[in-house]
Design a protein around this motif. Sequence first.
Motif, PDB file in Angstrom:
ATOM      1  N   GLU A 104     104.508 -68.973  41.502  1.00  0.00           N
ATOM      2  CA  GLU A 104     103.682 -68.020  40.759  1.00  0.00           C
ATOM      3  C   GLU A 104     103.770 -66.662  41.421  1.00  0.00           C
ATOM      4  O   GLU A 104     103.737 -66.545  42.644  1.00  0.00           O
ATOM      5  CB  GLU A 104     102.214 -68.469  40.783  1.00  0.00           C
ATOM      6  N   LEU A 105     103.897 -65.630  40.590  1.00  0.00           N
ATOM      7  CA  LEU A 105     103.956 -64.279  41.124  1.00  0.00           C
ATOM      8  C   LEU A 105     102.571 -63.856  41.593  1.00  0.00           C
ATOM      9  O   LEU A 105     101.575 -64.064  40.901  1.00  0.00           O
ATOM     10  CB  LEU A 105     104.449 -63.300  40.058  1.00  0.00           C
ATOM     11  N   ARG A 106     102.518 -63.259  42.761  1.00  0.00           N
ATOM     12  CA  ARG A 106     101.250 -62.792  43.297  1.00  0.00           C
ATOM     13  C   ARG A 106     101.013 -61.370  42.809  1.00  0.00           C
ATOM     14  O   ARG A 106     101.873 -60.506  42.956  1.00  0.00           O
ATOM     15  CB  ARG A 106     101.281 -62.805  44.822  1.00  0.00           C
ATOM     16  N   ARG A 107      99.876 -61.158  42.225  1.00  0.00           N
ATOM     17  CA  ARG A 107      99.520 -59.822  41.760  1.00  0.00           C
ATOM     18  C   ARG A 107      98.573 -59.188  42.772  1.00  0.00           C
ATOM     19  O   ARG A 107      97.556 -59.778  43.135  1.00  0.00           O
ATOM     20  CB  ARG A 107      98.846 -59.905  40.391  1.00  0.00           C
ATOM     21  N   ALA A 108      98.926 -57.993  43.188  1.00  0.00           N
ATOM     22  CA  ALA A 108      98.093 -57.291  44.159  1.00  0.00           C
ATOM     23  C   ALA A 108      96.786 -56.876  43.502  1.00  0.00           C
ATOM     24  O   ALA A 108      96.783 -56.343  42.386  1.00  0.00           O
ATOM     25  CB  ALA A 108      98.822 -56.067  44.686  1.00  0.00           C
ATOM     26  N   THR A 109      95.671 -57.136  44.173  1.00  0.00           N
ATOM     27  CA  THR A 109      94.361 -56.756  43.655  1.00  0.00           C
ATOM     28  C   THR A 109      93.595 -56.003  44.725  1.00  0.00           C
ATOM     29  O   THR A 109      93.894 -56.107  45.909  1.00  0.00           O
ATOM     30  CB  THR A 109      93.545 -57.995  43.240  1.00  0.00           C
ATOM     31  N   LYS A 110      92.609 -55.225  44.267  1.00  0.00           N
ATOM     32  CA  LYS A 110      91.751 -54.501  45.200  1.00  0.00           C
ATOM     33  C   LYS A 110      90.411 -55.217  45.277  1.00  0.00           C
ATOM     34  O   LYS A 110      89.928 -55.726  44.267  1.00  0.00           O
ATOM     35  CB  LYS A 110      91.505 -53.074  44.698  1.00  0.00           C
ATOM     36  N   PRO A 111      89.792 -55.230  46.452  1.00  0.00           N
ATOM     37  CA  PRO A 111      88.452 -55.813  46.524  1.00  0.00           C
ATOM     38  C   PRO A 111      87.463 -54.935  45.757  1.00  0.00           C
ATOM     39  O   PRO A 111      87.614 -53.718  45.694  1.00  0.00           O
ATOM     40  CB  PRO A 111      88.140 -55.834  48.023  1.00  0.00           C
ATOM     41  N   THR A 112      86.447 -55.569  45.181  1.00  0.00           N
ATOM     42  CA  THR A 112      85.454 -54.809  44.417  1.00  0.00           C
ATOM     43  C   THR A 112      84.615 -53.954  45.359  1.00  0.00           C
ATOM     44  O   THR A 112      84.533 -54.233  46.564  1.00  0.00           O
ATOM     45  CB  THR A 112      84.524 -55.755  43.630  1.00  0.00           C
ATOM     46  N   ARG A 113      83.969 -52.942  44.788  1.00  0.00           N
ATOM     47  CA  ARG A 113      83.140 -52.053  45.607  1.00  0.00           C
ATOM     48  C   ARG A 113      81.982 -52.837  46.245  1.00  0.00           C
ATOM     49  O   ARG A 113      81.634 -52.631  47.407  1.00  0.00           O
ATOM     50  CB  ARG A 113      82.602 -50.912  44.734  1.00  0.00           C
ATOM     51  N   ALA A 114      81.425 -53.788  45.492  1.00  0.00           N
ATOM     52  CA  ALA A 114      80.306 -54.589  46.008  1.00  0.00           C
ATOM     53  C   ALA A 114      80.768 -55.461  47.170  1.00  0.00           C
ATOM     54  O   ALA A 114      80.052 -55.601  48.175  1.00  0.00           O
ATOM     55  CB  ALA A 114      79.731 -55.454  44.897  1.00  0.00           C
ATOM     56  N   SER A 115      81.974 -56.043  47.072  1.00  0.00           N
ATOM     57  CA  SER A 115      82.451 -56.899  48.164  1.00  0.00           C
ATOM     58  C   SER A 115      82.775 -56.064  49.401  1.00  0.00           C
ATOM     59  O   SER A 115      82.556 -56.509  50.533  1.00  0.00           O
ATOM     60  CB  SER A 115      83.677 -57.708  47.731  1.00  0.00           C
ATOM     61  N   GLN A 116      83.250 -54.833  49.202  1.00  0.00           N
ATOM     62  CA  GLN A 116      83.491 -53.943  50.347  1.00  0.00           C
ATOM     63  C   GLN A 116      82.172 -53.606  51.035  1.00  0.00           C
ATOM     64  O   GLN A 116      82.084 -53.612  52.265  1.00  0.00           O
ATOM     65  CB  GLN A 116      84.173 -52.654  49.884  1.00  0.00           C
ATOM     66  N   ARG A 117      81.137 -53.319  50.204  1.00  0.00           N
ATOM     67  CA  ARG A 117      79.820 -52.989  50.762  1.00  0.00           C
ATOM     68  C   ARG A 117      79.247 -54.167  51.549  1.00  0.00           C
ATOM     69  O   ARG A 117      78.746 -54.003  52.662  1.00  0.00           O
ATOM     70  CB  ARG A 117      78.868 -52.591  49.616  1.00  0.00           C
ATOM     71  N   ARG A 118      79.360 -55.395  50.961  1.00  0.00           N
ATOM     72  CA  ARG A 118      78.859 -56.594  51.661  1.00  0.00           C
ATOM     73  C   ARG A 118      79.590 -56.802  52.989  1.00  0.00           C
ATOM     74  O   ARG A 118      78.973 -57.172  53.987  1.00  0.00           O
ATOM     75  CB  ARG A 118      79.034 -57.827  50.774  1.00  0.00           C
ATOM     76  N   ARG A 119      80.901 -56.572  52.982  1.00  0.00           N
ATOM     77  CA  ARG A 119      81.675 -56.746  54.208  1.00  0.00           C
ATOM     78  C   ARG A 119      81.210 -55.770  55.291  1.00  0.00           C
ATOM     79  O   ARG A 119      81.007 -56.147  56.449  1.00  0.00           O
ATOM     80  CB  ARG A 119      83.166 -56.530  53.906  1.00  0.00           C
ATOM     81  N   LEU A 120      81.015 -54.501  54.912  1.00  0.00           N
ATOM     82  CA  LEU A 120      80.577 -53.498  55.889  1.00  0.00           C
ATOM     83  C   LEU A 120      79.160 -53.782  56.395  1.00  0.00           C
ATOM     84  O   LEU A 120      78.867 -53.594  57.575  1.00  0.00           O
ATOM     85  CB  LEU A 120      80.660 -52.096  55.275  1.00  0.00           C
ATOM     86  N   GLU A 121      78.282 -54.240  55.486  1.00  0.00           N
ATOM     87  CA  GLU A 121      76.925 -54.598  55.917  1.00  0.00           C
ATOM     88  C   GLU A 121      76.964 -55.766  56.897  1.00  0.00           C
ATOM     89  O   GLU A 121      76.216 -55.786  57.881  1.00  0.00           O
ATOM     90  CB  GLU A 121      76.056 -54.950  54.701  1.00  0.00           C
TER      91      GLU A 121
END
Length: 141
Positions: A104-121
């Motif tokens: 299966e071809l892997r499609r590059a995706t960006k993390p959502t803004r909410a998941s970035q915020r949760r990670r930083l918190e």
Amino acid sequence: MIHITRTLSIPDSEIQEQFIRASGPGGQNVNKVSSAVQLRFDVARSPSLPEAVRARLTVLAGRRINQEGILTIEAQRFRTQGRNRDDARVRLVELIRRATEVPELRRATKPTRASQRRRLESKQKHGDTKKQRRSVGPSDG
């Protein structure tokens, strides 16, 4: 005829088998009987393989395939010639079957803004916890 999938099969004429003496346990039998099998399959010149399968098989085979494109499988697990021959053929079929599967071809995706915020918190909270563990120095109070 060796059947790989419903649409892919390899005629016996494309496979060469050579029986050699096996190493390892077996007592006197090892010195007398050529029970190990060296199976050779010409991947590069096989008319049975589609080009895409040939390319994936070459990568999957790794060191088992030489510069000329000949895949070599050695089987000496068992004490009898027949069982080693079957083992080598099964291993060949499994390797080719894995090569028929299109990855299966892997499609590059960006993390959502909410998941970035949760990670930083989470990182901030972890850092605060570690700060609380530090001992109080003489200059701190």
